[in-house]
Each structure stands twice: as C-alpha cells, then as structure tokens.
Design a protein around this motif. Structure first.
Motif, PDB file in Angstrom:
ATOM      1  N   PHE A  43       0.808  -1.214   0.000  1.00 37.47           N
ATOM      2  CA  PHE A  43       0.000   0.000   0.000  1.00 37.47           C
ATOM      3  C   PHE A  43       0.844   1.269   0.000  1.00 37.47           C
ATOM      4  O   PHE A  43       0.455   2.280  -0.589  1.00 37.47           O
ATOM      5  CB  PHE A  43      -0.989  -0.008   1.168  1.00 37.47           C
ATOM      6  CG  PHE A  43      -2.137  -0.943   0.941  1.00 37.47           C
ATOM      7  CD1 PHE A  43      -3.044  -0.712  -0.069  1.00 37.47           C
ATOM      8  CD2 PHE A  43      -2.286  -2.076   1.723  1.00 37.47           C
ATOM      9  CE1 PHE A  43      -4.100  -1.582  -0.300  1.00 37.47           C
ATOM     10  CE2 PHE A  43      -3.332  -2.953   1.505  1.00 37.47           C
ATOM     11  CZ  PHE A  43      -4.244  -2.705   0.487  1.00 37.47           C
ATOM     12  N   SER A  44       2.009   1.256   0.628  1.00 43.69           N
ATOM     13  CA  SER A  44       2.858   2.457   0.595  1.00 43.69           C
ATOM     14  C   SER A  44       3.432   2.658  -0.800  1.00 43.69           C
ATOM     15  O   SER A  44       3.566   3.795  -1.263  1.00 43.69           O
ATOM     16  CB  SER A  44       3.975   2.363   1.624  1.00 43.69           C
ATOM     17  OG  SER A  44       4.859   1.309   1.328  1.00 43.69           O
ATOM     18  N   LYS A  46       1.935   1.769  -3.586  1.00 45.28           N
ATOM     19  CA  LYS A  46       0.793   2.232  -4.375  1.00 45.28           C
ATOM     20  C   LYS A  46       0.519   3.712  -4.099  1.00 45.28           C
ATOM     21  O   LYS A  46       0.273   4.489  -5.021  1.00 45.28           O
ATOM     22  CB  LYS A  46      -0.441   1.388  -4.020  1.00 45.28           C
ATOM     23  CG  LYS A  46      -1.639   1.650  -4.867  1.00 45.28           C
ATOM     24  CD  LYS A  46      -2.769   0.699  -4.490  1.00 45.28           C
ATOM     25  CE  LYS A  46      -4.005   0.972  -5.301  1.00 45.28           C
ATOM     26  NZ  LYS A  46      -5.108   0.101  -4.933  1.00 45.28           N
ATOM     27  N   MET A  47       0.584   4.119  -2.839  1.00 48.14           N
ATOM     28  CA  MET A  47       0.346   5.507  -2.470  1.00 48.14           C
ATOM     29  C   MET A  47       1.432   6.421  -3.043  1.00 48.14           C
ATOM     30  O   MET A  47       1.140   7.516  -3.544  1.00 48.14           O
ATOM     31  CB  MET A  47       0.298   5.647  -0.947  1.00 48.14           C
ATOM     32  CG  MET A  47      -0.092   7.031  -0.477  1.00 48.14           C
ATOM     33  SD  MET A  47      -0.299   7.145   1.306  1.00 48.14           S
ATOM     34  CE  MET A  47       1.319   6.732   1.895  1.00 48.14           C
ATOM     35  N   GLU A  50       0.790   6.876  -6.795  1.00 45.20           N
ATOM     36  CA  GLU A  50      -0.335   7.779  -7.041  1.00 45.20           C
ATOM     37  C   GLU A  50       0.065   9.234  -6.788  1.00 45.20           C
ATOM     38  O   GLU A  50      -0.320  10.134  -7.552  1.00 45.20           O
ATOM     39  CB  GLU A  50      -1.523   7.398  -6.159  1.00 45.20           C
ATOM     40  CG  GLU A  50      -2.213   6.124  -6.583  1.00 45.20           C
ATOM     41  CD  GLU A  50      -3.299   5.695  -5.616  1.00 45.20           C
ATOM     42  OE1 GLU A  50      -3.515   6.389  -4.591  1.00 45.20           O
ATOM     43  OE2 GLU A  50      -3.932   4.664  -5.883  1.00 45.20           O
TER      44      GLU A  50
END
Length: 77
Positions: A43-44, A46-47, A50
């Motif tokens: 998730f980090s 992916k963040m 983005e």
C-alpha cells in the motif's frame, strides 16, 4: 522395517505442551508480522506511485498553461 523405525522414533520423541504452545505462538506471530509488513509495503508503494502521478499531472498542466500563454502573446505581436 521402515514402519517400525517410525514407530520407534515416535515413541522416543515427545514434545511438551509448553514447547508446543511456544512454537505455535512464534509461528503465529511470525506469520502475522510477515503479512503486516507485506501489506504495508504494497500500500505504501501504491500511495507513492499515485502521489507521483498526481504531481506529474499538476506540473504538466502548469507547463501547458504557461506555453499556451506564451503562444497567445506571440500571436498578438
């Protein structure tokens, strides 16, 4: 022969309840930590991707607006 060897080995090796509980606790803790670290990495990443794309789009929009303004000024002259 092989079956009798396994039966003999089974009789000689005994695990205490304390060892079994500690082993299960260590296994569960390790598995939980591995899953948590994997999810945090996913998730980090992916963040961060983005955020990079958002900043890139913002920068390209600003450059496009600036170049459009320069083009309009040069056409008026």
């Amino acid at each position: 022969m092989l079956v009798s060897a396994f039966q003999k080995l089974k009789q000689t090796i005994r695990f205490s309840i304390r060892l079994t509980v500690v082993a299960v606790f260590v296994l569960a803790t390790s598995l939980t930590a591995l899953i948590a670290i994997s999810l945090q990495y996913y998730f980090s990443e992916k963040m961060a991707l983005e955020a990079s794309v958002k900043n890139f789009n913002l920068a390209t929009g600003s450059v496009a607006d600036y170049l459009t303004g320069v083009n309009e000024k040069s056409e008026k002259r």
